[in-house]
Design a protein around this motif. Structure first.
Motif, PDB file in Angstrom:
ATOM      1  N   ILE A 106     -16.136 -28.787 -19.714  1.00 60.08           N
ATOM      2  CA  ILE A 106     -17.084 -28.492 -20.798  1.00 60.08           C
ATOM      3  C   ILE A 106     -18.356 -27.881 -20.224  1.00 60.08           C
ATOM      4  N   HIS A 107     -18.847 -28.461 -19.140  1.00 57.21           N
ATOM      5  CA  HIS A 107     -20.067 -27.968 -18.500  1.00 57.21           C
ATOM      6  C   HIS A 107     -19.867 -26.538 -17.982  1.00 57.21           C
ATOM      7  N   ALA A 108     -18.738 -26.289 -17.342  1.00 56.47           N
ATOM      8  CA  ALA A 108     -18.459 -24.957 -16.807  1.00 56.47           C
ATOM      9  C   ALA A 108     -18.388 -23.920 -17.922  1.00 56.47           C
ATOM     10  N   PHE A 109     -17.759 -24.285 -19.036  1.00 60.00           N
ATOM     11  CA  PHE A 109     -17.703 -23.365 -20.174  1.00 60.00           C
ATOM     12  C   PHE A 109     -19.101 -23.053 -20.689  1.00 60.00           C
ATOM     13  N   ASN A 110     -19.912 -24.083 -20.864  1.00 58.27           N
ATOM     14  CA  ASN A 110     -21.265 -23.868 -21.382  1.00 58.27           C
ATOM     15  C   ASN A 110     -22.096 -22.999 -20.443  1.00 58.27           C
ATOM     16  N   GLU A 111     -21.887 -23.152 -19.151  1.00 54.78           N
ATOM     17  CA  GLU A 111     -22.589 -22.304 -18.181  1.00 54.78           C
ATOM     18  C   GLU A 111     -22.157 -20.845 -18.315  1.00 54.78           C
ATOM     19  N   SER A 112     -20.865 -20.618 -18.463  1.00 52.68           N
ATOM     20  CA  SER A 112     -20.372 -19.249 -18.647  1.00 52.68           C
ATOM     21  C   SER A 112     -20.942 -18.643 -19.921  1.00 52.68           C
ATOM     22  N   LEU A 113     -20.936 -19.407 -20.995  1.00 57.27           N
ATOM     23  CA  LEU A 113     -21.453 -18.912 -22.275  1.00 57.27           C
ATOM     24  C   LEU A 113     -22.930 -18.558 -22.153  1.00 57.27           C
ATOM     25  N   ALA A 114     -23.690 -19.392 -21.433  1.00 59.49           N
ATOM     26  CA  ALA A 114     -25.114 -19.126 -21.236  1.00 59.49           C
ATOM     27  C   ALA A 114     -25.331 -17.869 -20.397  1.00 59.49           C
ATOM     28  N   ARG A 115     -24.550 -17.698 -19.330  1.00 61.77           N
ATOM     29  CA  ARG A 115     -24.700 -16.494 -18.498  1.00 61.77           C
ATOM     30  C   ARG A 115     -24.355 -15.230 -19.296  1.00 61.77           C
ATOM     31  N   LEU A 116     -23.351 -15.332 -20.132  1.00 57.73           N
ATOM     32  CA  LEU A 116     -22.955 -14.183 -20.955  1.00 57.73           C
ATOM     33  C   LEU A 116     -23.920 -13.948 -22.123  1.00 57.73           C
ATOM     34  N   ASN A 117     -24.736 -14.955 -22.419  1.00 57.42           N
ATOM     35  CA  ASN A 117     -25.702 -14.877 -23.530  1.00 57.42           C
ATOM     36  C   ASN A 117     -24.989 -14.613 -24.850  1.00 57.42           C
ATOM     37  N   LEU A 118     -23.899 -15.359 -25.056  1.00 55.08           N
ATOM     38  CA  LEU A 118     -23.113 -15.225 -26.278  1.00 55.08           C
ATOM     39  C   LEU A 118     -23.044 -16.566 -26.999  1.00 55.08           C
ATOM     40  N   GLU A 119     -22.736 -16.515 -28.283  1.00 55.99           N
ATOM     41  CA  GLU A 119     -22.619 -17.744 -29.065  1.00 55.99           C
ATOM     42  C   GLU A 119     -21.192 -18.297 -29.047  1.00 55.99           C
ATOM     43  N   TYR A 120     -20.237 -17.448 -28.715  1.00 58.84           N
ATOM     44  CA  TYR A 120     -18.846 -17.883 -28.632  1.00 58.84           C
ATOM     45  C   TYR A 120     -18.085 -16.919 -27.736  1.00 58.84           C
ATOM     46  N   LEU A 121     -16.906 -17.334 -27.279  1.00 59.11           N
ATOM     47  CA  LEU A 121     -15.986 -16.459 -26.565  1.00 59.11           C
ATOM     48  C   LEU A 121     -14.763 -16.214 -27.433  1.00 59.11           C
ATOM     49  N   ASP A 122     -14.208 -15.030 -27.319  1.00 59.87           N
ATOM     50  CA  ASP A 122     -12.978 -14.732 -28.044  1.00 59.87           C
ATOM     51  C   ASP A 122     -11.772 -15.357 -27.356  1.00 59.87           C
TER      52      ASP A 122
END
Length: 292
Positions: A106-122
């Protein structure tokens, strides 16, 4: 409808760069996308922006690539340049699954989302199966999917036995298995298994990291078709209903890689390319590769 091996022949479900395929989740994924593997962080934003300007709607990155921030900036710039909405892009990233716990995933996903500056991933993928190391991570991905943080979840580099183990406990069937795939490594048994389970195949390294660009058979077919070797290799995959990610850093190469929808490889040409199979990898073997 998801592309399967049954669709090959004269019926092409991907006929232009903007065409999509419907995955088992209902998500629609572009058939041809840009991968940013080995593109330096400082260059990634411009590459991604140019890809979007040149018609690419699928951008594929991963935590281990070290360029998620640049990818996110390129997406922002590309959307601004084109006037596209975020929903018109399909963005994939991957979990570097080094034996992560549920909470670490969960933490790794949230870090990726923050780096991408997106609200969700496809799409979010478990990058490698490791040594039976994916069960907790998959449970976390299922919960992120249920929460709407990810539109679809899948795996990468999973062999049949990895998929069998995952499916035995999974509540959600992966939408995609992203694997090394090219005429030297056709992986037909794995492709057949995935087709039976409704899992789409997406090819990485479709040019075998450039090693197939001087292959005699490929060059002969390219000459006959008046196309480049790269275009023949990409067409070989697309014509079989295989989703493809291809890396390019130059706009002219991006355009050339997308110019594969105006010709058709004959049954003989496809057979000659398939005959190149040697089960030869340029990447790691998923059965032995672990990083814990």
């Amino acid at each position: 409808m998801m592309i399967t091996e049954k669709n090959k022949g004269d019926v092409f479900m991907i006929e232009k760069l903007s065409d999509t395929v419907t995955l088992n989740s209902g998500s629609k994924i572009p058939g041809l996308g840009l991968g940013v593997f080995q593109i330096p962080e400082a260059e990634t934003a411009e590459v991604v922006k140019q890809a979007i300007i040149n018609g690419y709607r699928l951008i594929d990155t991963a935590a281990i690539y070290g360029n998620e921030t640049g990818t996110g900036e390129g997406i922002k710039q590309g959307l601004q340049e084109t006037g596209l909405a975020r929903e018109e892009l399909f963005v994939t990233s991957k979990l570097w699954n080094d034996h992560l716990t549920y909470d670490e995933t969960i933490h790794a996903f949230n870090e990726s989302l923050a780096r991408l500056n997106l609200e969700y991933l496809d799409l979010y993928l478990i990058h490698w199966p490791g040594n039976q190391a994916f069960q907790e991570s998959w449970r976390a991905l299922e919960d992120l999917y249920a929460a709407g943080k990810i539109k679809a979840i899948g795996v990468s580099n999973f062999q049949i036995h990895h998929l069998e183990q995952l499916l035995a406990a999974a509540k959600v069937v992966p939408v995609v298995n992203q694997i090394e795939l090219h005429p030297k490594l056709t992986q037909q048994d794995l492709r057949d298994f995935c087709a039976e389970k409704g899992i789409a195949i997406q090819a990485w390294s479709p040019l075998m990291q450039g090693k197939l660009l001087k292959e005699e058979t490929v060059l002969a077919i390219a000459d006959a078709q008046q196309k480049s070797a790269a275009q023949v290799l990409l067409r070989w995959a697309i014509q079989q209903g295989i989703l493809v990610n291809v890396k390019s850093t130059h706009p002219e190469r991006m355009r050339a890689n997308a110019a594969i929808f105006d010709f058709h490889l004959s049954e003989d040409e496809m057979a000659r390319l398939n005959a190149l199979n040697e089960d030869l990898r340029v990447g790691p073997d998923p059965d032995t590769f672990d990083f814990h």
